[in-house]
Design an enzyme around this catalytic site. Structure first.
Site, PDB file in Angstrom:
ATOM      1  CE  LYS A 111       3.328  -5.750   3.838  1.00 25.54           C
ATOM      2  NZ  LYS A 111       2.802  -4.604   4.633  1.00 25.54           N
TER       3      LYS A 111
ATOM      4  CG  ASP B 151      -0.344  -0.058   2.504  1.00 26.30           C
ATOM      5  OD1 ASP B 151       0.910  -0.141   2.579  1.00 26.30           O
ATOM      6  OD2 ASP B 151      -1.073  -0.017   3.519  1.00 26.30           O
ATOM      7  CB  SER B 152       4.577   1.742  -0.187  1.00 25.18           C
ATOM      8  OG  SER B 152       4.771   0.610  -1.008  1.00 25.18           O
TER       9      SER B 152
ATOM     10  CD  GLU C 262       8.028   0.086   7.221  1.00 26.30           C
ATOM     11  OE1 GLU C 262       7.080  -0.636   6.867  1.00 26.30           O
ATOM     12  OE2 GLU C 262       8.222   1.238   6.762  1.00 26.30           O
TER      13      GLU C 262
ATOM     14  CD  GLU D  10       0.897  -1.155   8.034  1.00 20.61           C
ATOM     15  OE1 GLU D  10       0.541  -0.377   8.946  1.00 20.61           O
ATOM     16  OE2 GLU D  10       1.362  -0.755   6.955  1.00 20.61           O
TER      17      GLU D  10
HETATM   18  O1  KIV Z   1       3.572  -1.102   1.555  1.00 21.99           O
HETATM   19  C1  KIV Z   1       4.759  -1.468   1.497  1.00 21.99           C
HETATM   20  O2  KIV Z   1       5.474  -1.247   0.514  1.00 21.99           O
HETATM   21  C2  KIV Z   1       5.281  -2.191   2.642  1.00 21.99           C
HETATM   22  C3  KIV Z   1       6.756  -2.468   2.654  1.00 21.99           C
HETATM   23  C4  KIV Z   1       7.489  -1.235   2.911  1.00 21.99           C
HETATM   24  C5  KIV Z   1       7.095  -3.557   3.597  1.00 21.99           C
HETATM   25  O3  KIV Z   1       4.568  -2.526   3.527  1.00 21.99           O
END
Ligand code: KIV
Length: 278
Positions: free
Chosen positions: A116, A47-48, A185, A118
Site C-alpha cells: 500500500k 505504518d500506523s 481515510e 499513500e
Molecule cells: O497505517 C495504517 O494503519 C493505515 C490504515 C489506518 C488505513 O494506513
C-alpha cells in the site's frame, strides 16, 4: 499454510466490489495476525505502527527494514487473509523506479500479497510502475497521515468543493493506475460515498462512509490497547488496555506480598511439599 487453507488474493477482493463488505484490520506481529486472520479478509501491516507500537508522533520515521520485519512476522501468523504491507514515508515518493525497488523488496522479503502507498494523482505513475512489475497495489487517498507534520496535521478531506474534487480525481487516478482497491481515510461522508459509487474498484473506509465496499480500523484502537488518543471514527469494541493494566497491577502486588511465585510454579519441589502448600 495448511493444505486446505485458501489464501484470499487481491484479485478476489477486487471482484467483491458492491458485494459483501470487505473486513480489514491492521496487524503488526504474529500473535495479532493469528487472532485477526480468522475474521478478516485483509490484514494491513500499516505504518500506523510508528505511533501505536513505536511511540512516534506521526507515521513518519519507520524504515523499509522495519516494515519488512513486521510484514514477515504477520505472514507467520496469517494463513488466509490477504496481507498488505505499507510502503513507509521516504521509500517511494522520489520516482517510480524507487517505488518499484521498495515494493519489490517488501513483496519478495515478506511474501505478502500486496503493498500500500499513500497518494493520489501525484503517485499514479508510481502505482502503475509497481503494478506493471507484477506487484498488486492498495491505494490510499483522502487524509494521508504520512503528509501530516504532527498530530494536529491530521485534517479531514473533502470539506470544500476544491478538496472534494481533488479526492475524486485522486481516486480515479489510482484506479486507472491499476490498484486493486483504495483506502479512503478521513474524508467527508458524501465524498467517500460518491467515490464508491463512481469507481469500479472496492473502497475501504476509515473515517469515510458506511457506503464503502469495506472498512478498516487500527486493531489497537478498536480493542482499546492504544489510548493516547482515539479518533472520532473509531468504535472501541473492547477495553483490552484496562484488562492488561489490572493484570499487571495484580502481578506486582502478588510479587511484593510474596504471593507469587508459589511452589506449584517451581521445579524439583516434591509433590508432598507442593500439596502441603496448597
Ligand atoms: O497505517 C495504517 O494503519 C493505515 C490504515 C489506518 C488505513 O494506513
Amino acid at each position: 499454510m495448511t493444505e486446505t487453507t485458501q489464501r484470499i488474493l487481491p484479485s478476489d477482493l477486487k471482484i467483491r466490489k458492491g458485494q459483501t463488505p470487505i473486513v480489514c484490520l491492521t496487524a503488526y506481529d504474529t500473535p495479532m495476525a493469528r487472532r485477526t486472520d480468522a475474521h478478516c479478509d485483509l490484514l494491513l501491516v500499516g505504518d500506523s505502527l510508528a505511533m501505536v507500537v513505536y511511540g512516534l508522533e506521526t507515521t513518519r520515521g519507520v524504515t523499509l527494514d522495519t516494515m519488512i520485519a513486521h510484514g514477515q512476522a504477520v505472514m507467520r501468523g496469517a494463513e488466509r487473509s490477504c496481507v498488505v504491507v505499507d510502503l513507509p514515508h521516504g521509500s517511494y515518493e522520489n520516482s517510480p523506479e524507487q517505488a518499484v525497488e521498495s515494493a519489490r523488496r517488501v513483496y519478495d522479503e515478506t511474501g505478502c500479497q500486496a503493498v500500500k502507498l499513500e497518494g493520489g494523482e501525484e503517485m499514479a505513475a508510481a502505482v502503475a510502475a509497481i503494478v506493471k512489475a507484477g506487484i498488486p497495489v492498495f491505494g490510499h487517498i483522502g487524509l494521508m497521515p504520512q503528509k501530516a507534520e504532527g498530530r494536529d496535521g491530521f485534517k479531514i478531506q473533502g470539506k470544500d468543493d476544491g478538496s472534494a474534487q481533488q479526492v475524486m480525481r485522486d481516486a480515479k487516478a489510482i484506479e486507472e493506475a491499476g490498484a486493486f482497491a483504495i483506502v479512503i481515510e478521513g474524508t467527508v461522508e458524501a465524498v467517500a460515498r460518491d467515490i464508491t459509487e463512481t469507481i469500479a474498484i472496492p473502497t475501504i473506509g476509515i473515517g469515510a462512509s458506511p457506503a464503502c465496499d469495506g472498512q478498516i480500523l487500527v486493531t489497537q484502537d478498536m480493542t482499546g490497547l492504544f489510548s493516547d488518543f482515539t479518533p472520532k471514527f473509531v468504535k472501541q469494541y473492547a477495553d483490552a488496555g484496562t484488562v492488561i493494566d489490572e493484570a499487571i497491577a495484580a502481578y506486582a502486588t502478588d510479587v511484593r506480598e510474596r504471593r507469587f511465585p508459589e511452589l506449584i510454579h517451581c521445579f524439583g519441589v516434591p509433590t508432598s511439599i507442593k500439596a502441603a502448600s496448597d
